[in-house]
Design an enzyme around this catalytic site. Structure first.
Site, mmCIF file in Angstrom:
data_model
loop_
_atom_site.group_PDB
_atom_site.id
_atom_site.type_symbol
_atom_site.label_atom_id
_atom_site.label_comp_id
_atom_site.label_asym_id
_atom_site.label_seq_id
_atom_site.Cartn_x
_atom_site.Cartn_y
_atom_site.Cartn_z
ATOM 1 C CB CYS A 20 -8.683 -38.370 0.857
ATOM 2 S SG CYS A 20 -8.186 -38.137 -0.870
ATOM 3 C CE LYS A 23 -11.852 -40.112 -1.565
ATOM 4 N NZ LYS A 23 -10.560 -39.919 -2.225
ATOM 5 C CG ASP A 70 -8.985 -42.648 -0.687
ATOM 6 O OD1 ASP A 70 -10.116 -43.072 -0.997
ATOM 7 O OD2 ASP A 70 -8.631 -41.476 -0.886
#
Length: 185
Positions: free
Chosen positions: A121, A87, A13
């Site tokens: 995450c 995701k 990310d």
């Protein structure tokens, strides 16, 4: 540190939207520099690189699919990689395509997890990786997070959250927590 020849670098990310002021105060201003150092080392060693992008389904999110904030930061987007996982939850192991299957098909047992956010995450992916039997390494200085408010207005600072993640992962046996220099010298 000895790394497997096929140790995969999982970059979580590292997206434009994390520069948005909505997130608040962050820690570790050198995180991106350390991620870039790892990407350079992995590319030079011809080790596999997996990029992960969070496609938020929350209305108005700076990481919303199709928004400018959803894009990977340029230094990440430009790197040759073997796989892009998308995701909409914390763990890259619940993304598309199936990360565990992809790693297993290639005989990859060791993963190095970096990116944003340390306690979200990155930690969730590292914990799941450990639970799935992978040898997980987290260079904590190649991650960053933001201050976070919890119940009853309790606020934990980003540095405290990062330290807690390091203790959770390392002390809990999910991952080895190291510094970038231990991986790239």
């Amino acid at each position: 540190m000895n790394l497997d020849d096929n140790a995969a670098l999982i970059v979580i990310d590292v997206q434009q939207g994390f520069g948005d002021a909505v997130w608040g105060a962050r820690n570790n201003p050198r995180a991106e520099e350390n991620i870039e150092r790892l990407l350079t080392a992995w590319t030079a060693a011809a080790r596999p690189i997996v990029l992960v992008r969070h496609d938020s389904v929350s209305p108005g999110s700076p990481l919303g699919a199709g928004t400018a904030g959803n894009a990977l930061q340029p230094f990440v987007a430009a790197v040759p990689h073997e796989l892009l996982v998308t995701k909409d939850v914390n763990s890259a192991f619940y993304g598309d395509p199936d990360l565990a299957a992809w790693l297993g098909e290639r005989g990859i047992r060791q993963i190095v997890v970096v990116g944003i956010q340390t306690n979200m995450c990155v930690e969730t992916t590292a914990r799941m990786g450990g639970n799935l039997g992978f040898d997980v390494i987290v260079p904590i200085d190649a991650t960053h997070t933001f201050d976070l408010e919890g119940p009853a207005g309790i606020v934990l600072r980003a540095d405290d959250l990062a330290r807690a993640t390091a203790v959770n992962l390392h002390g809990g046996g999910f991952a080895r927590v190291v510094e970038t220099d231990e991986l790239v010298g």
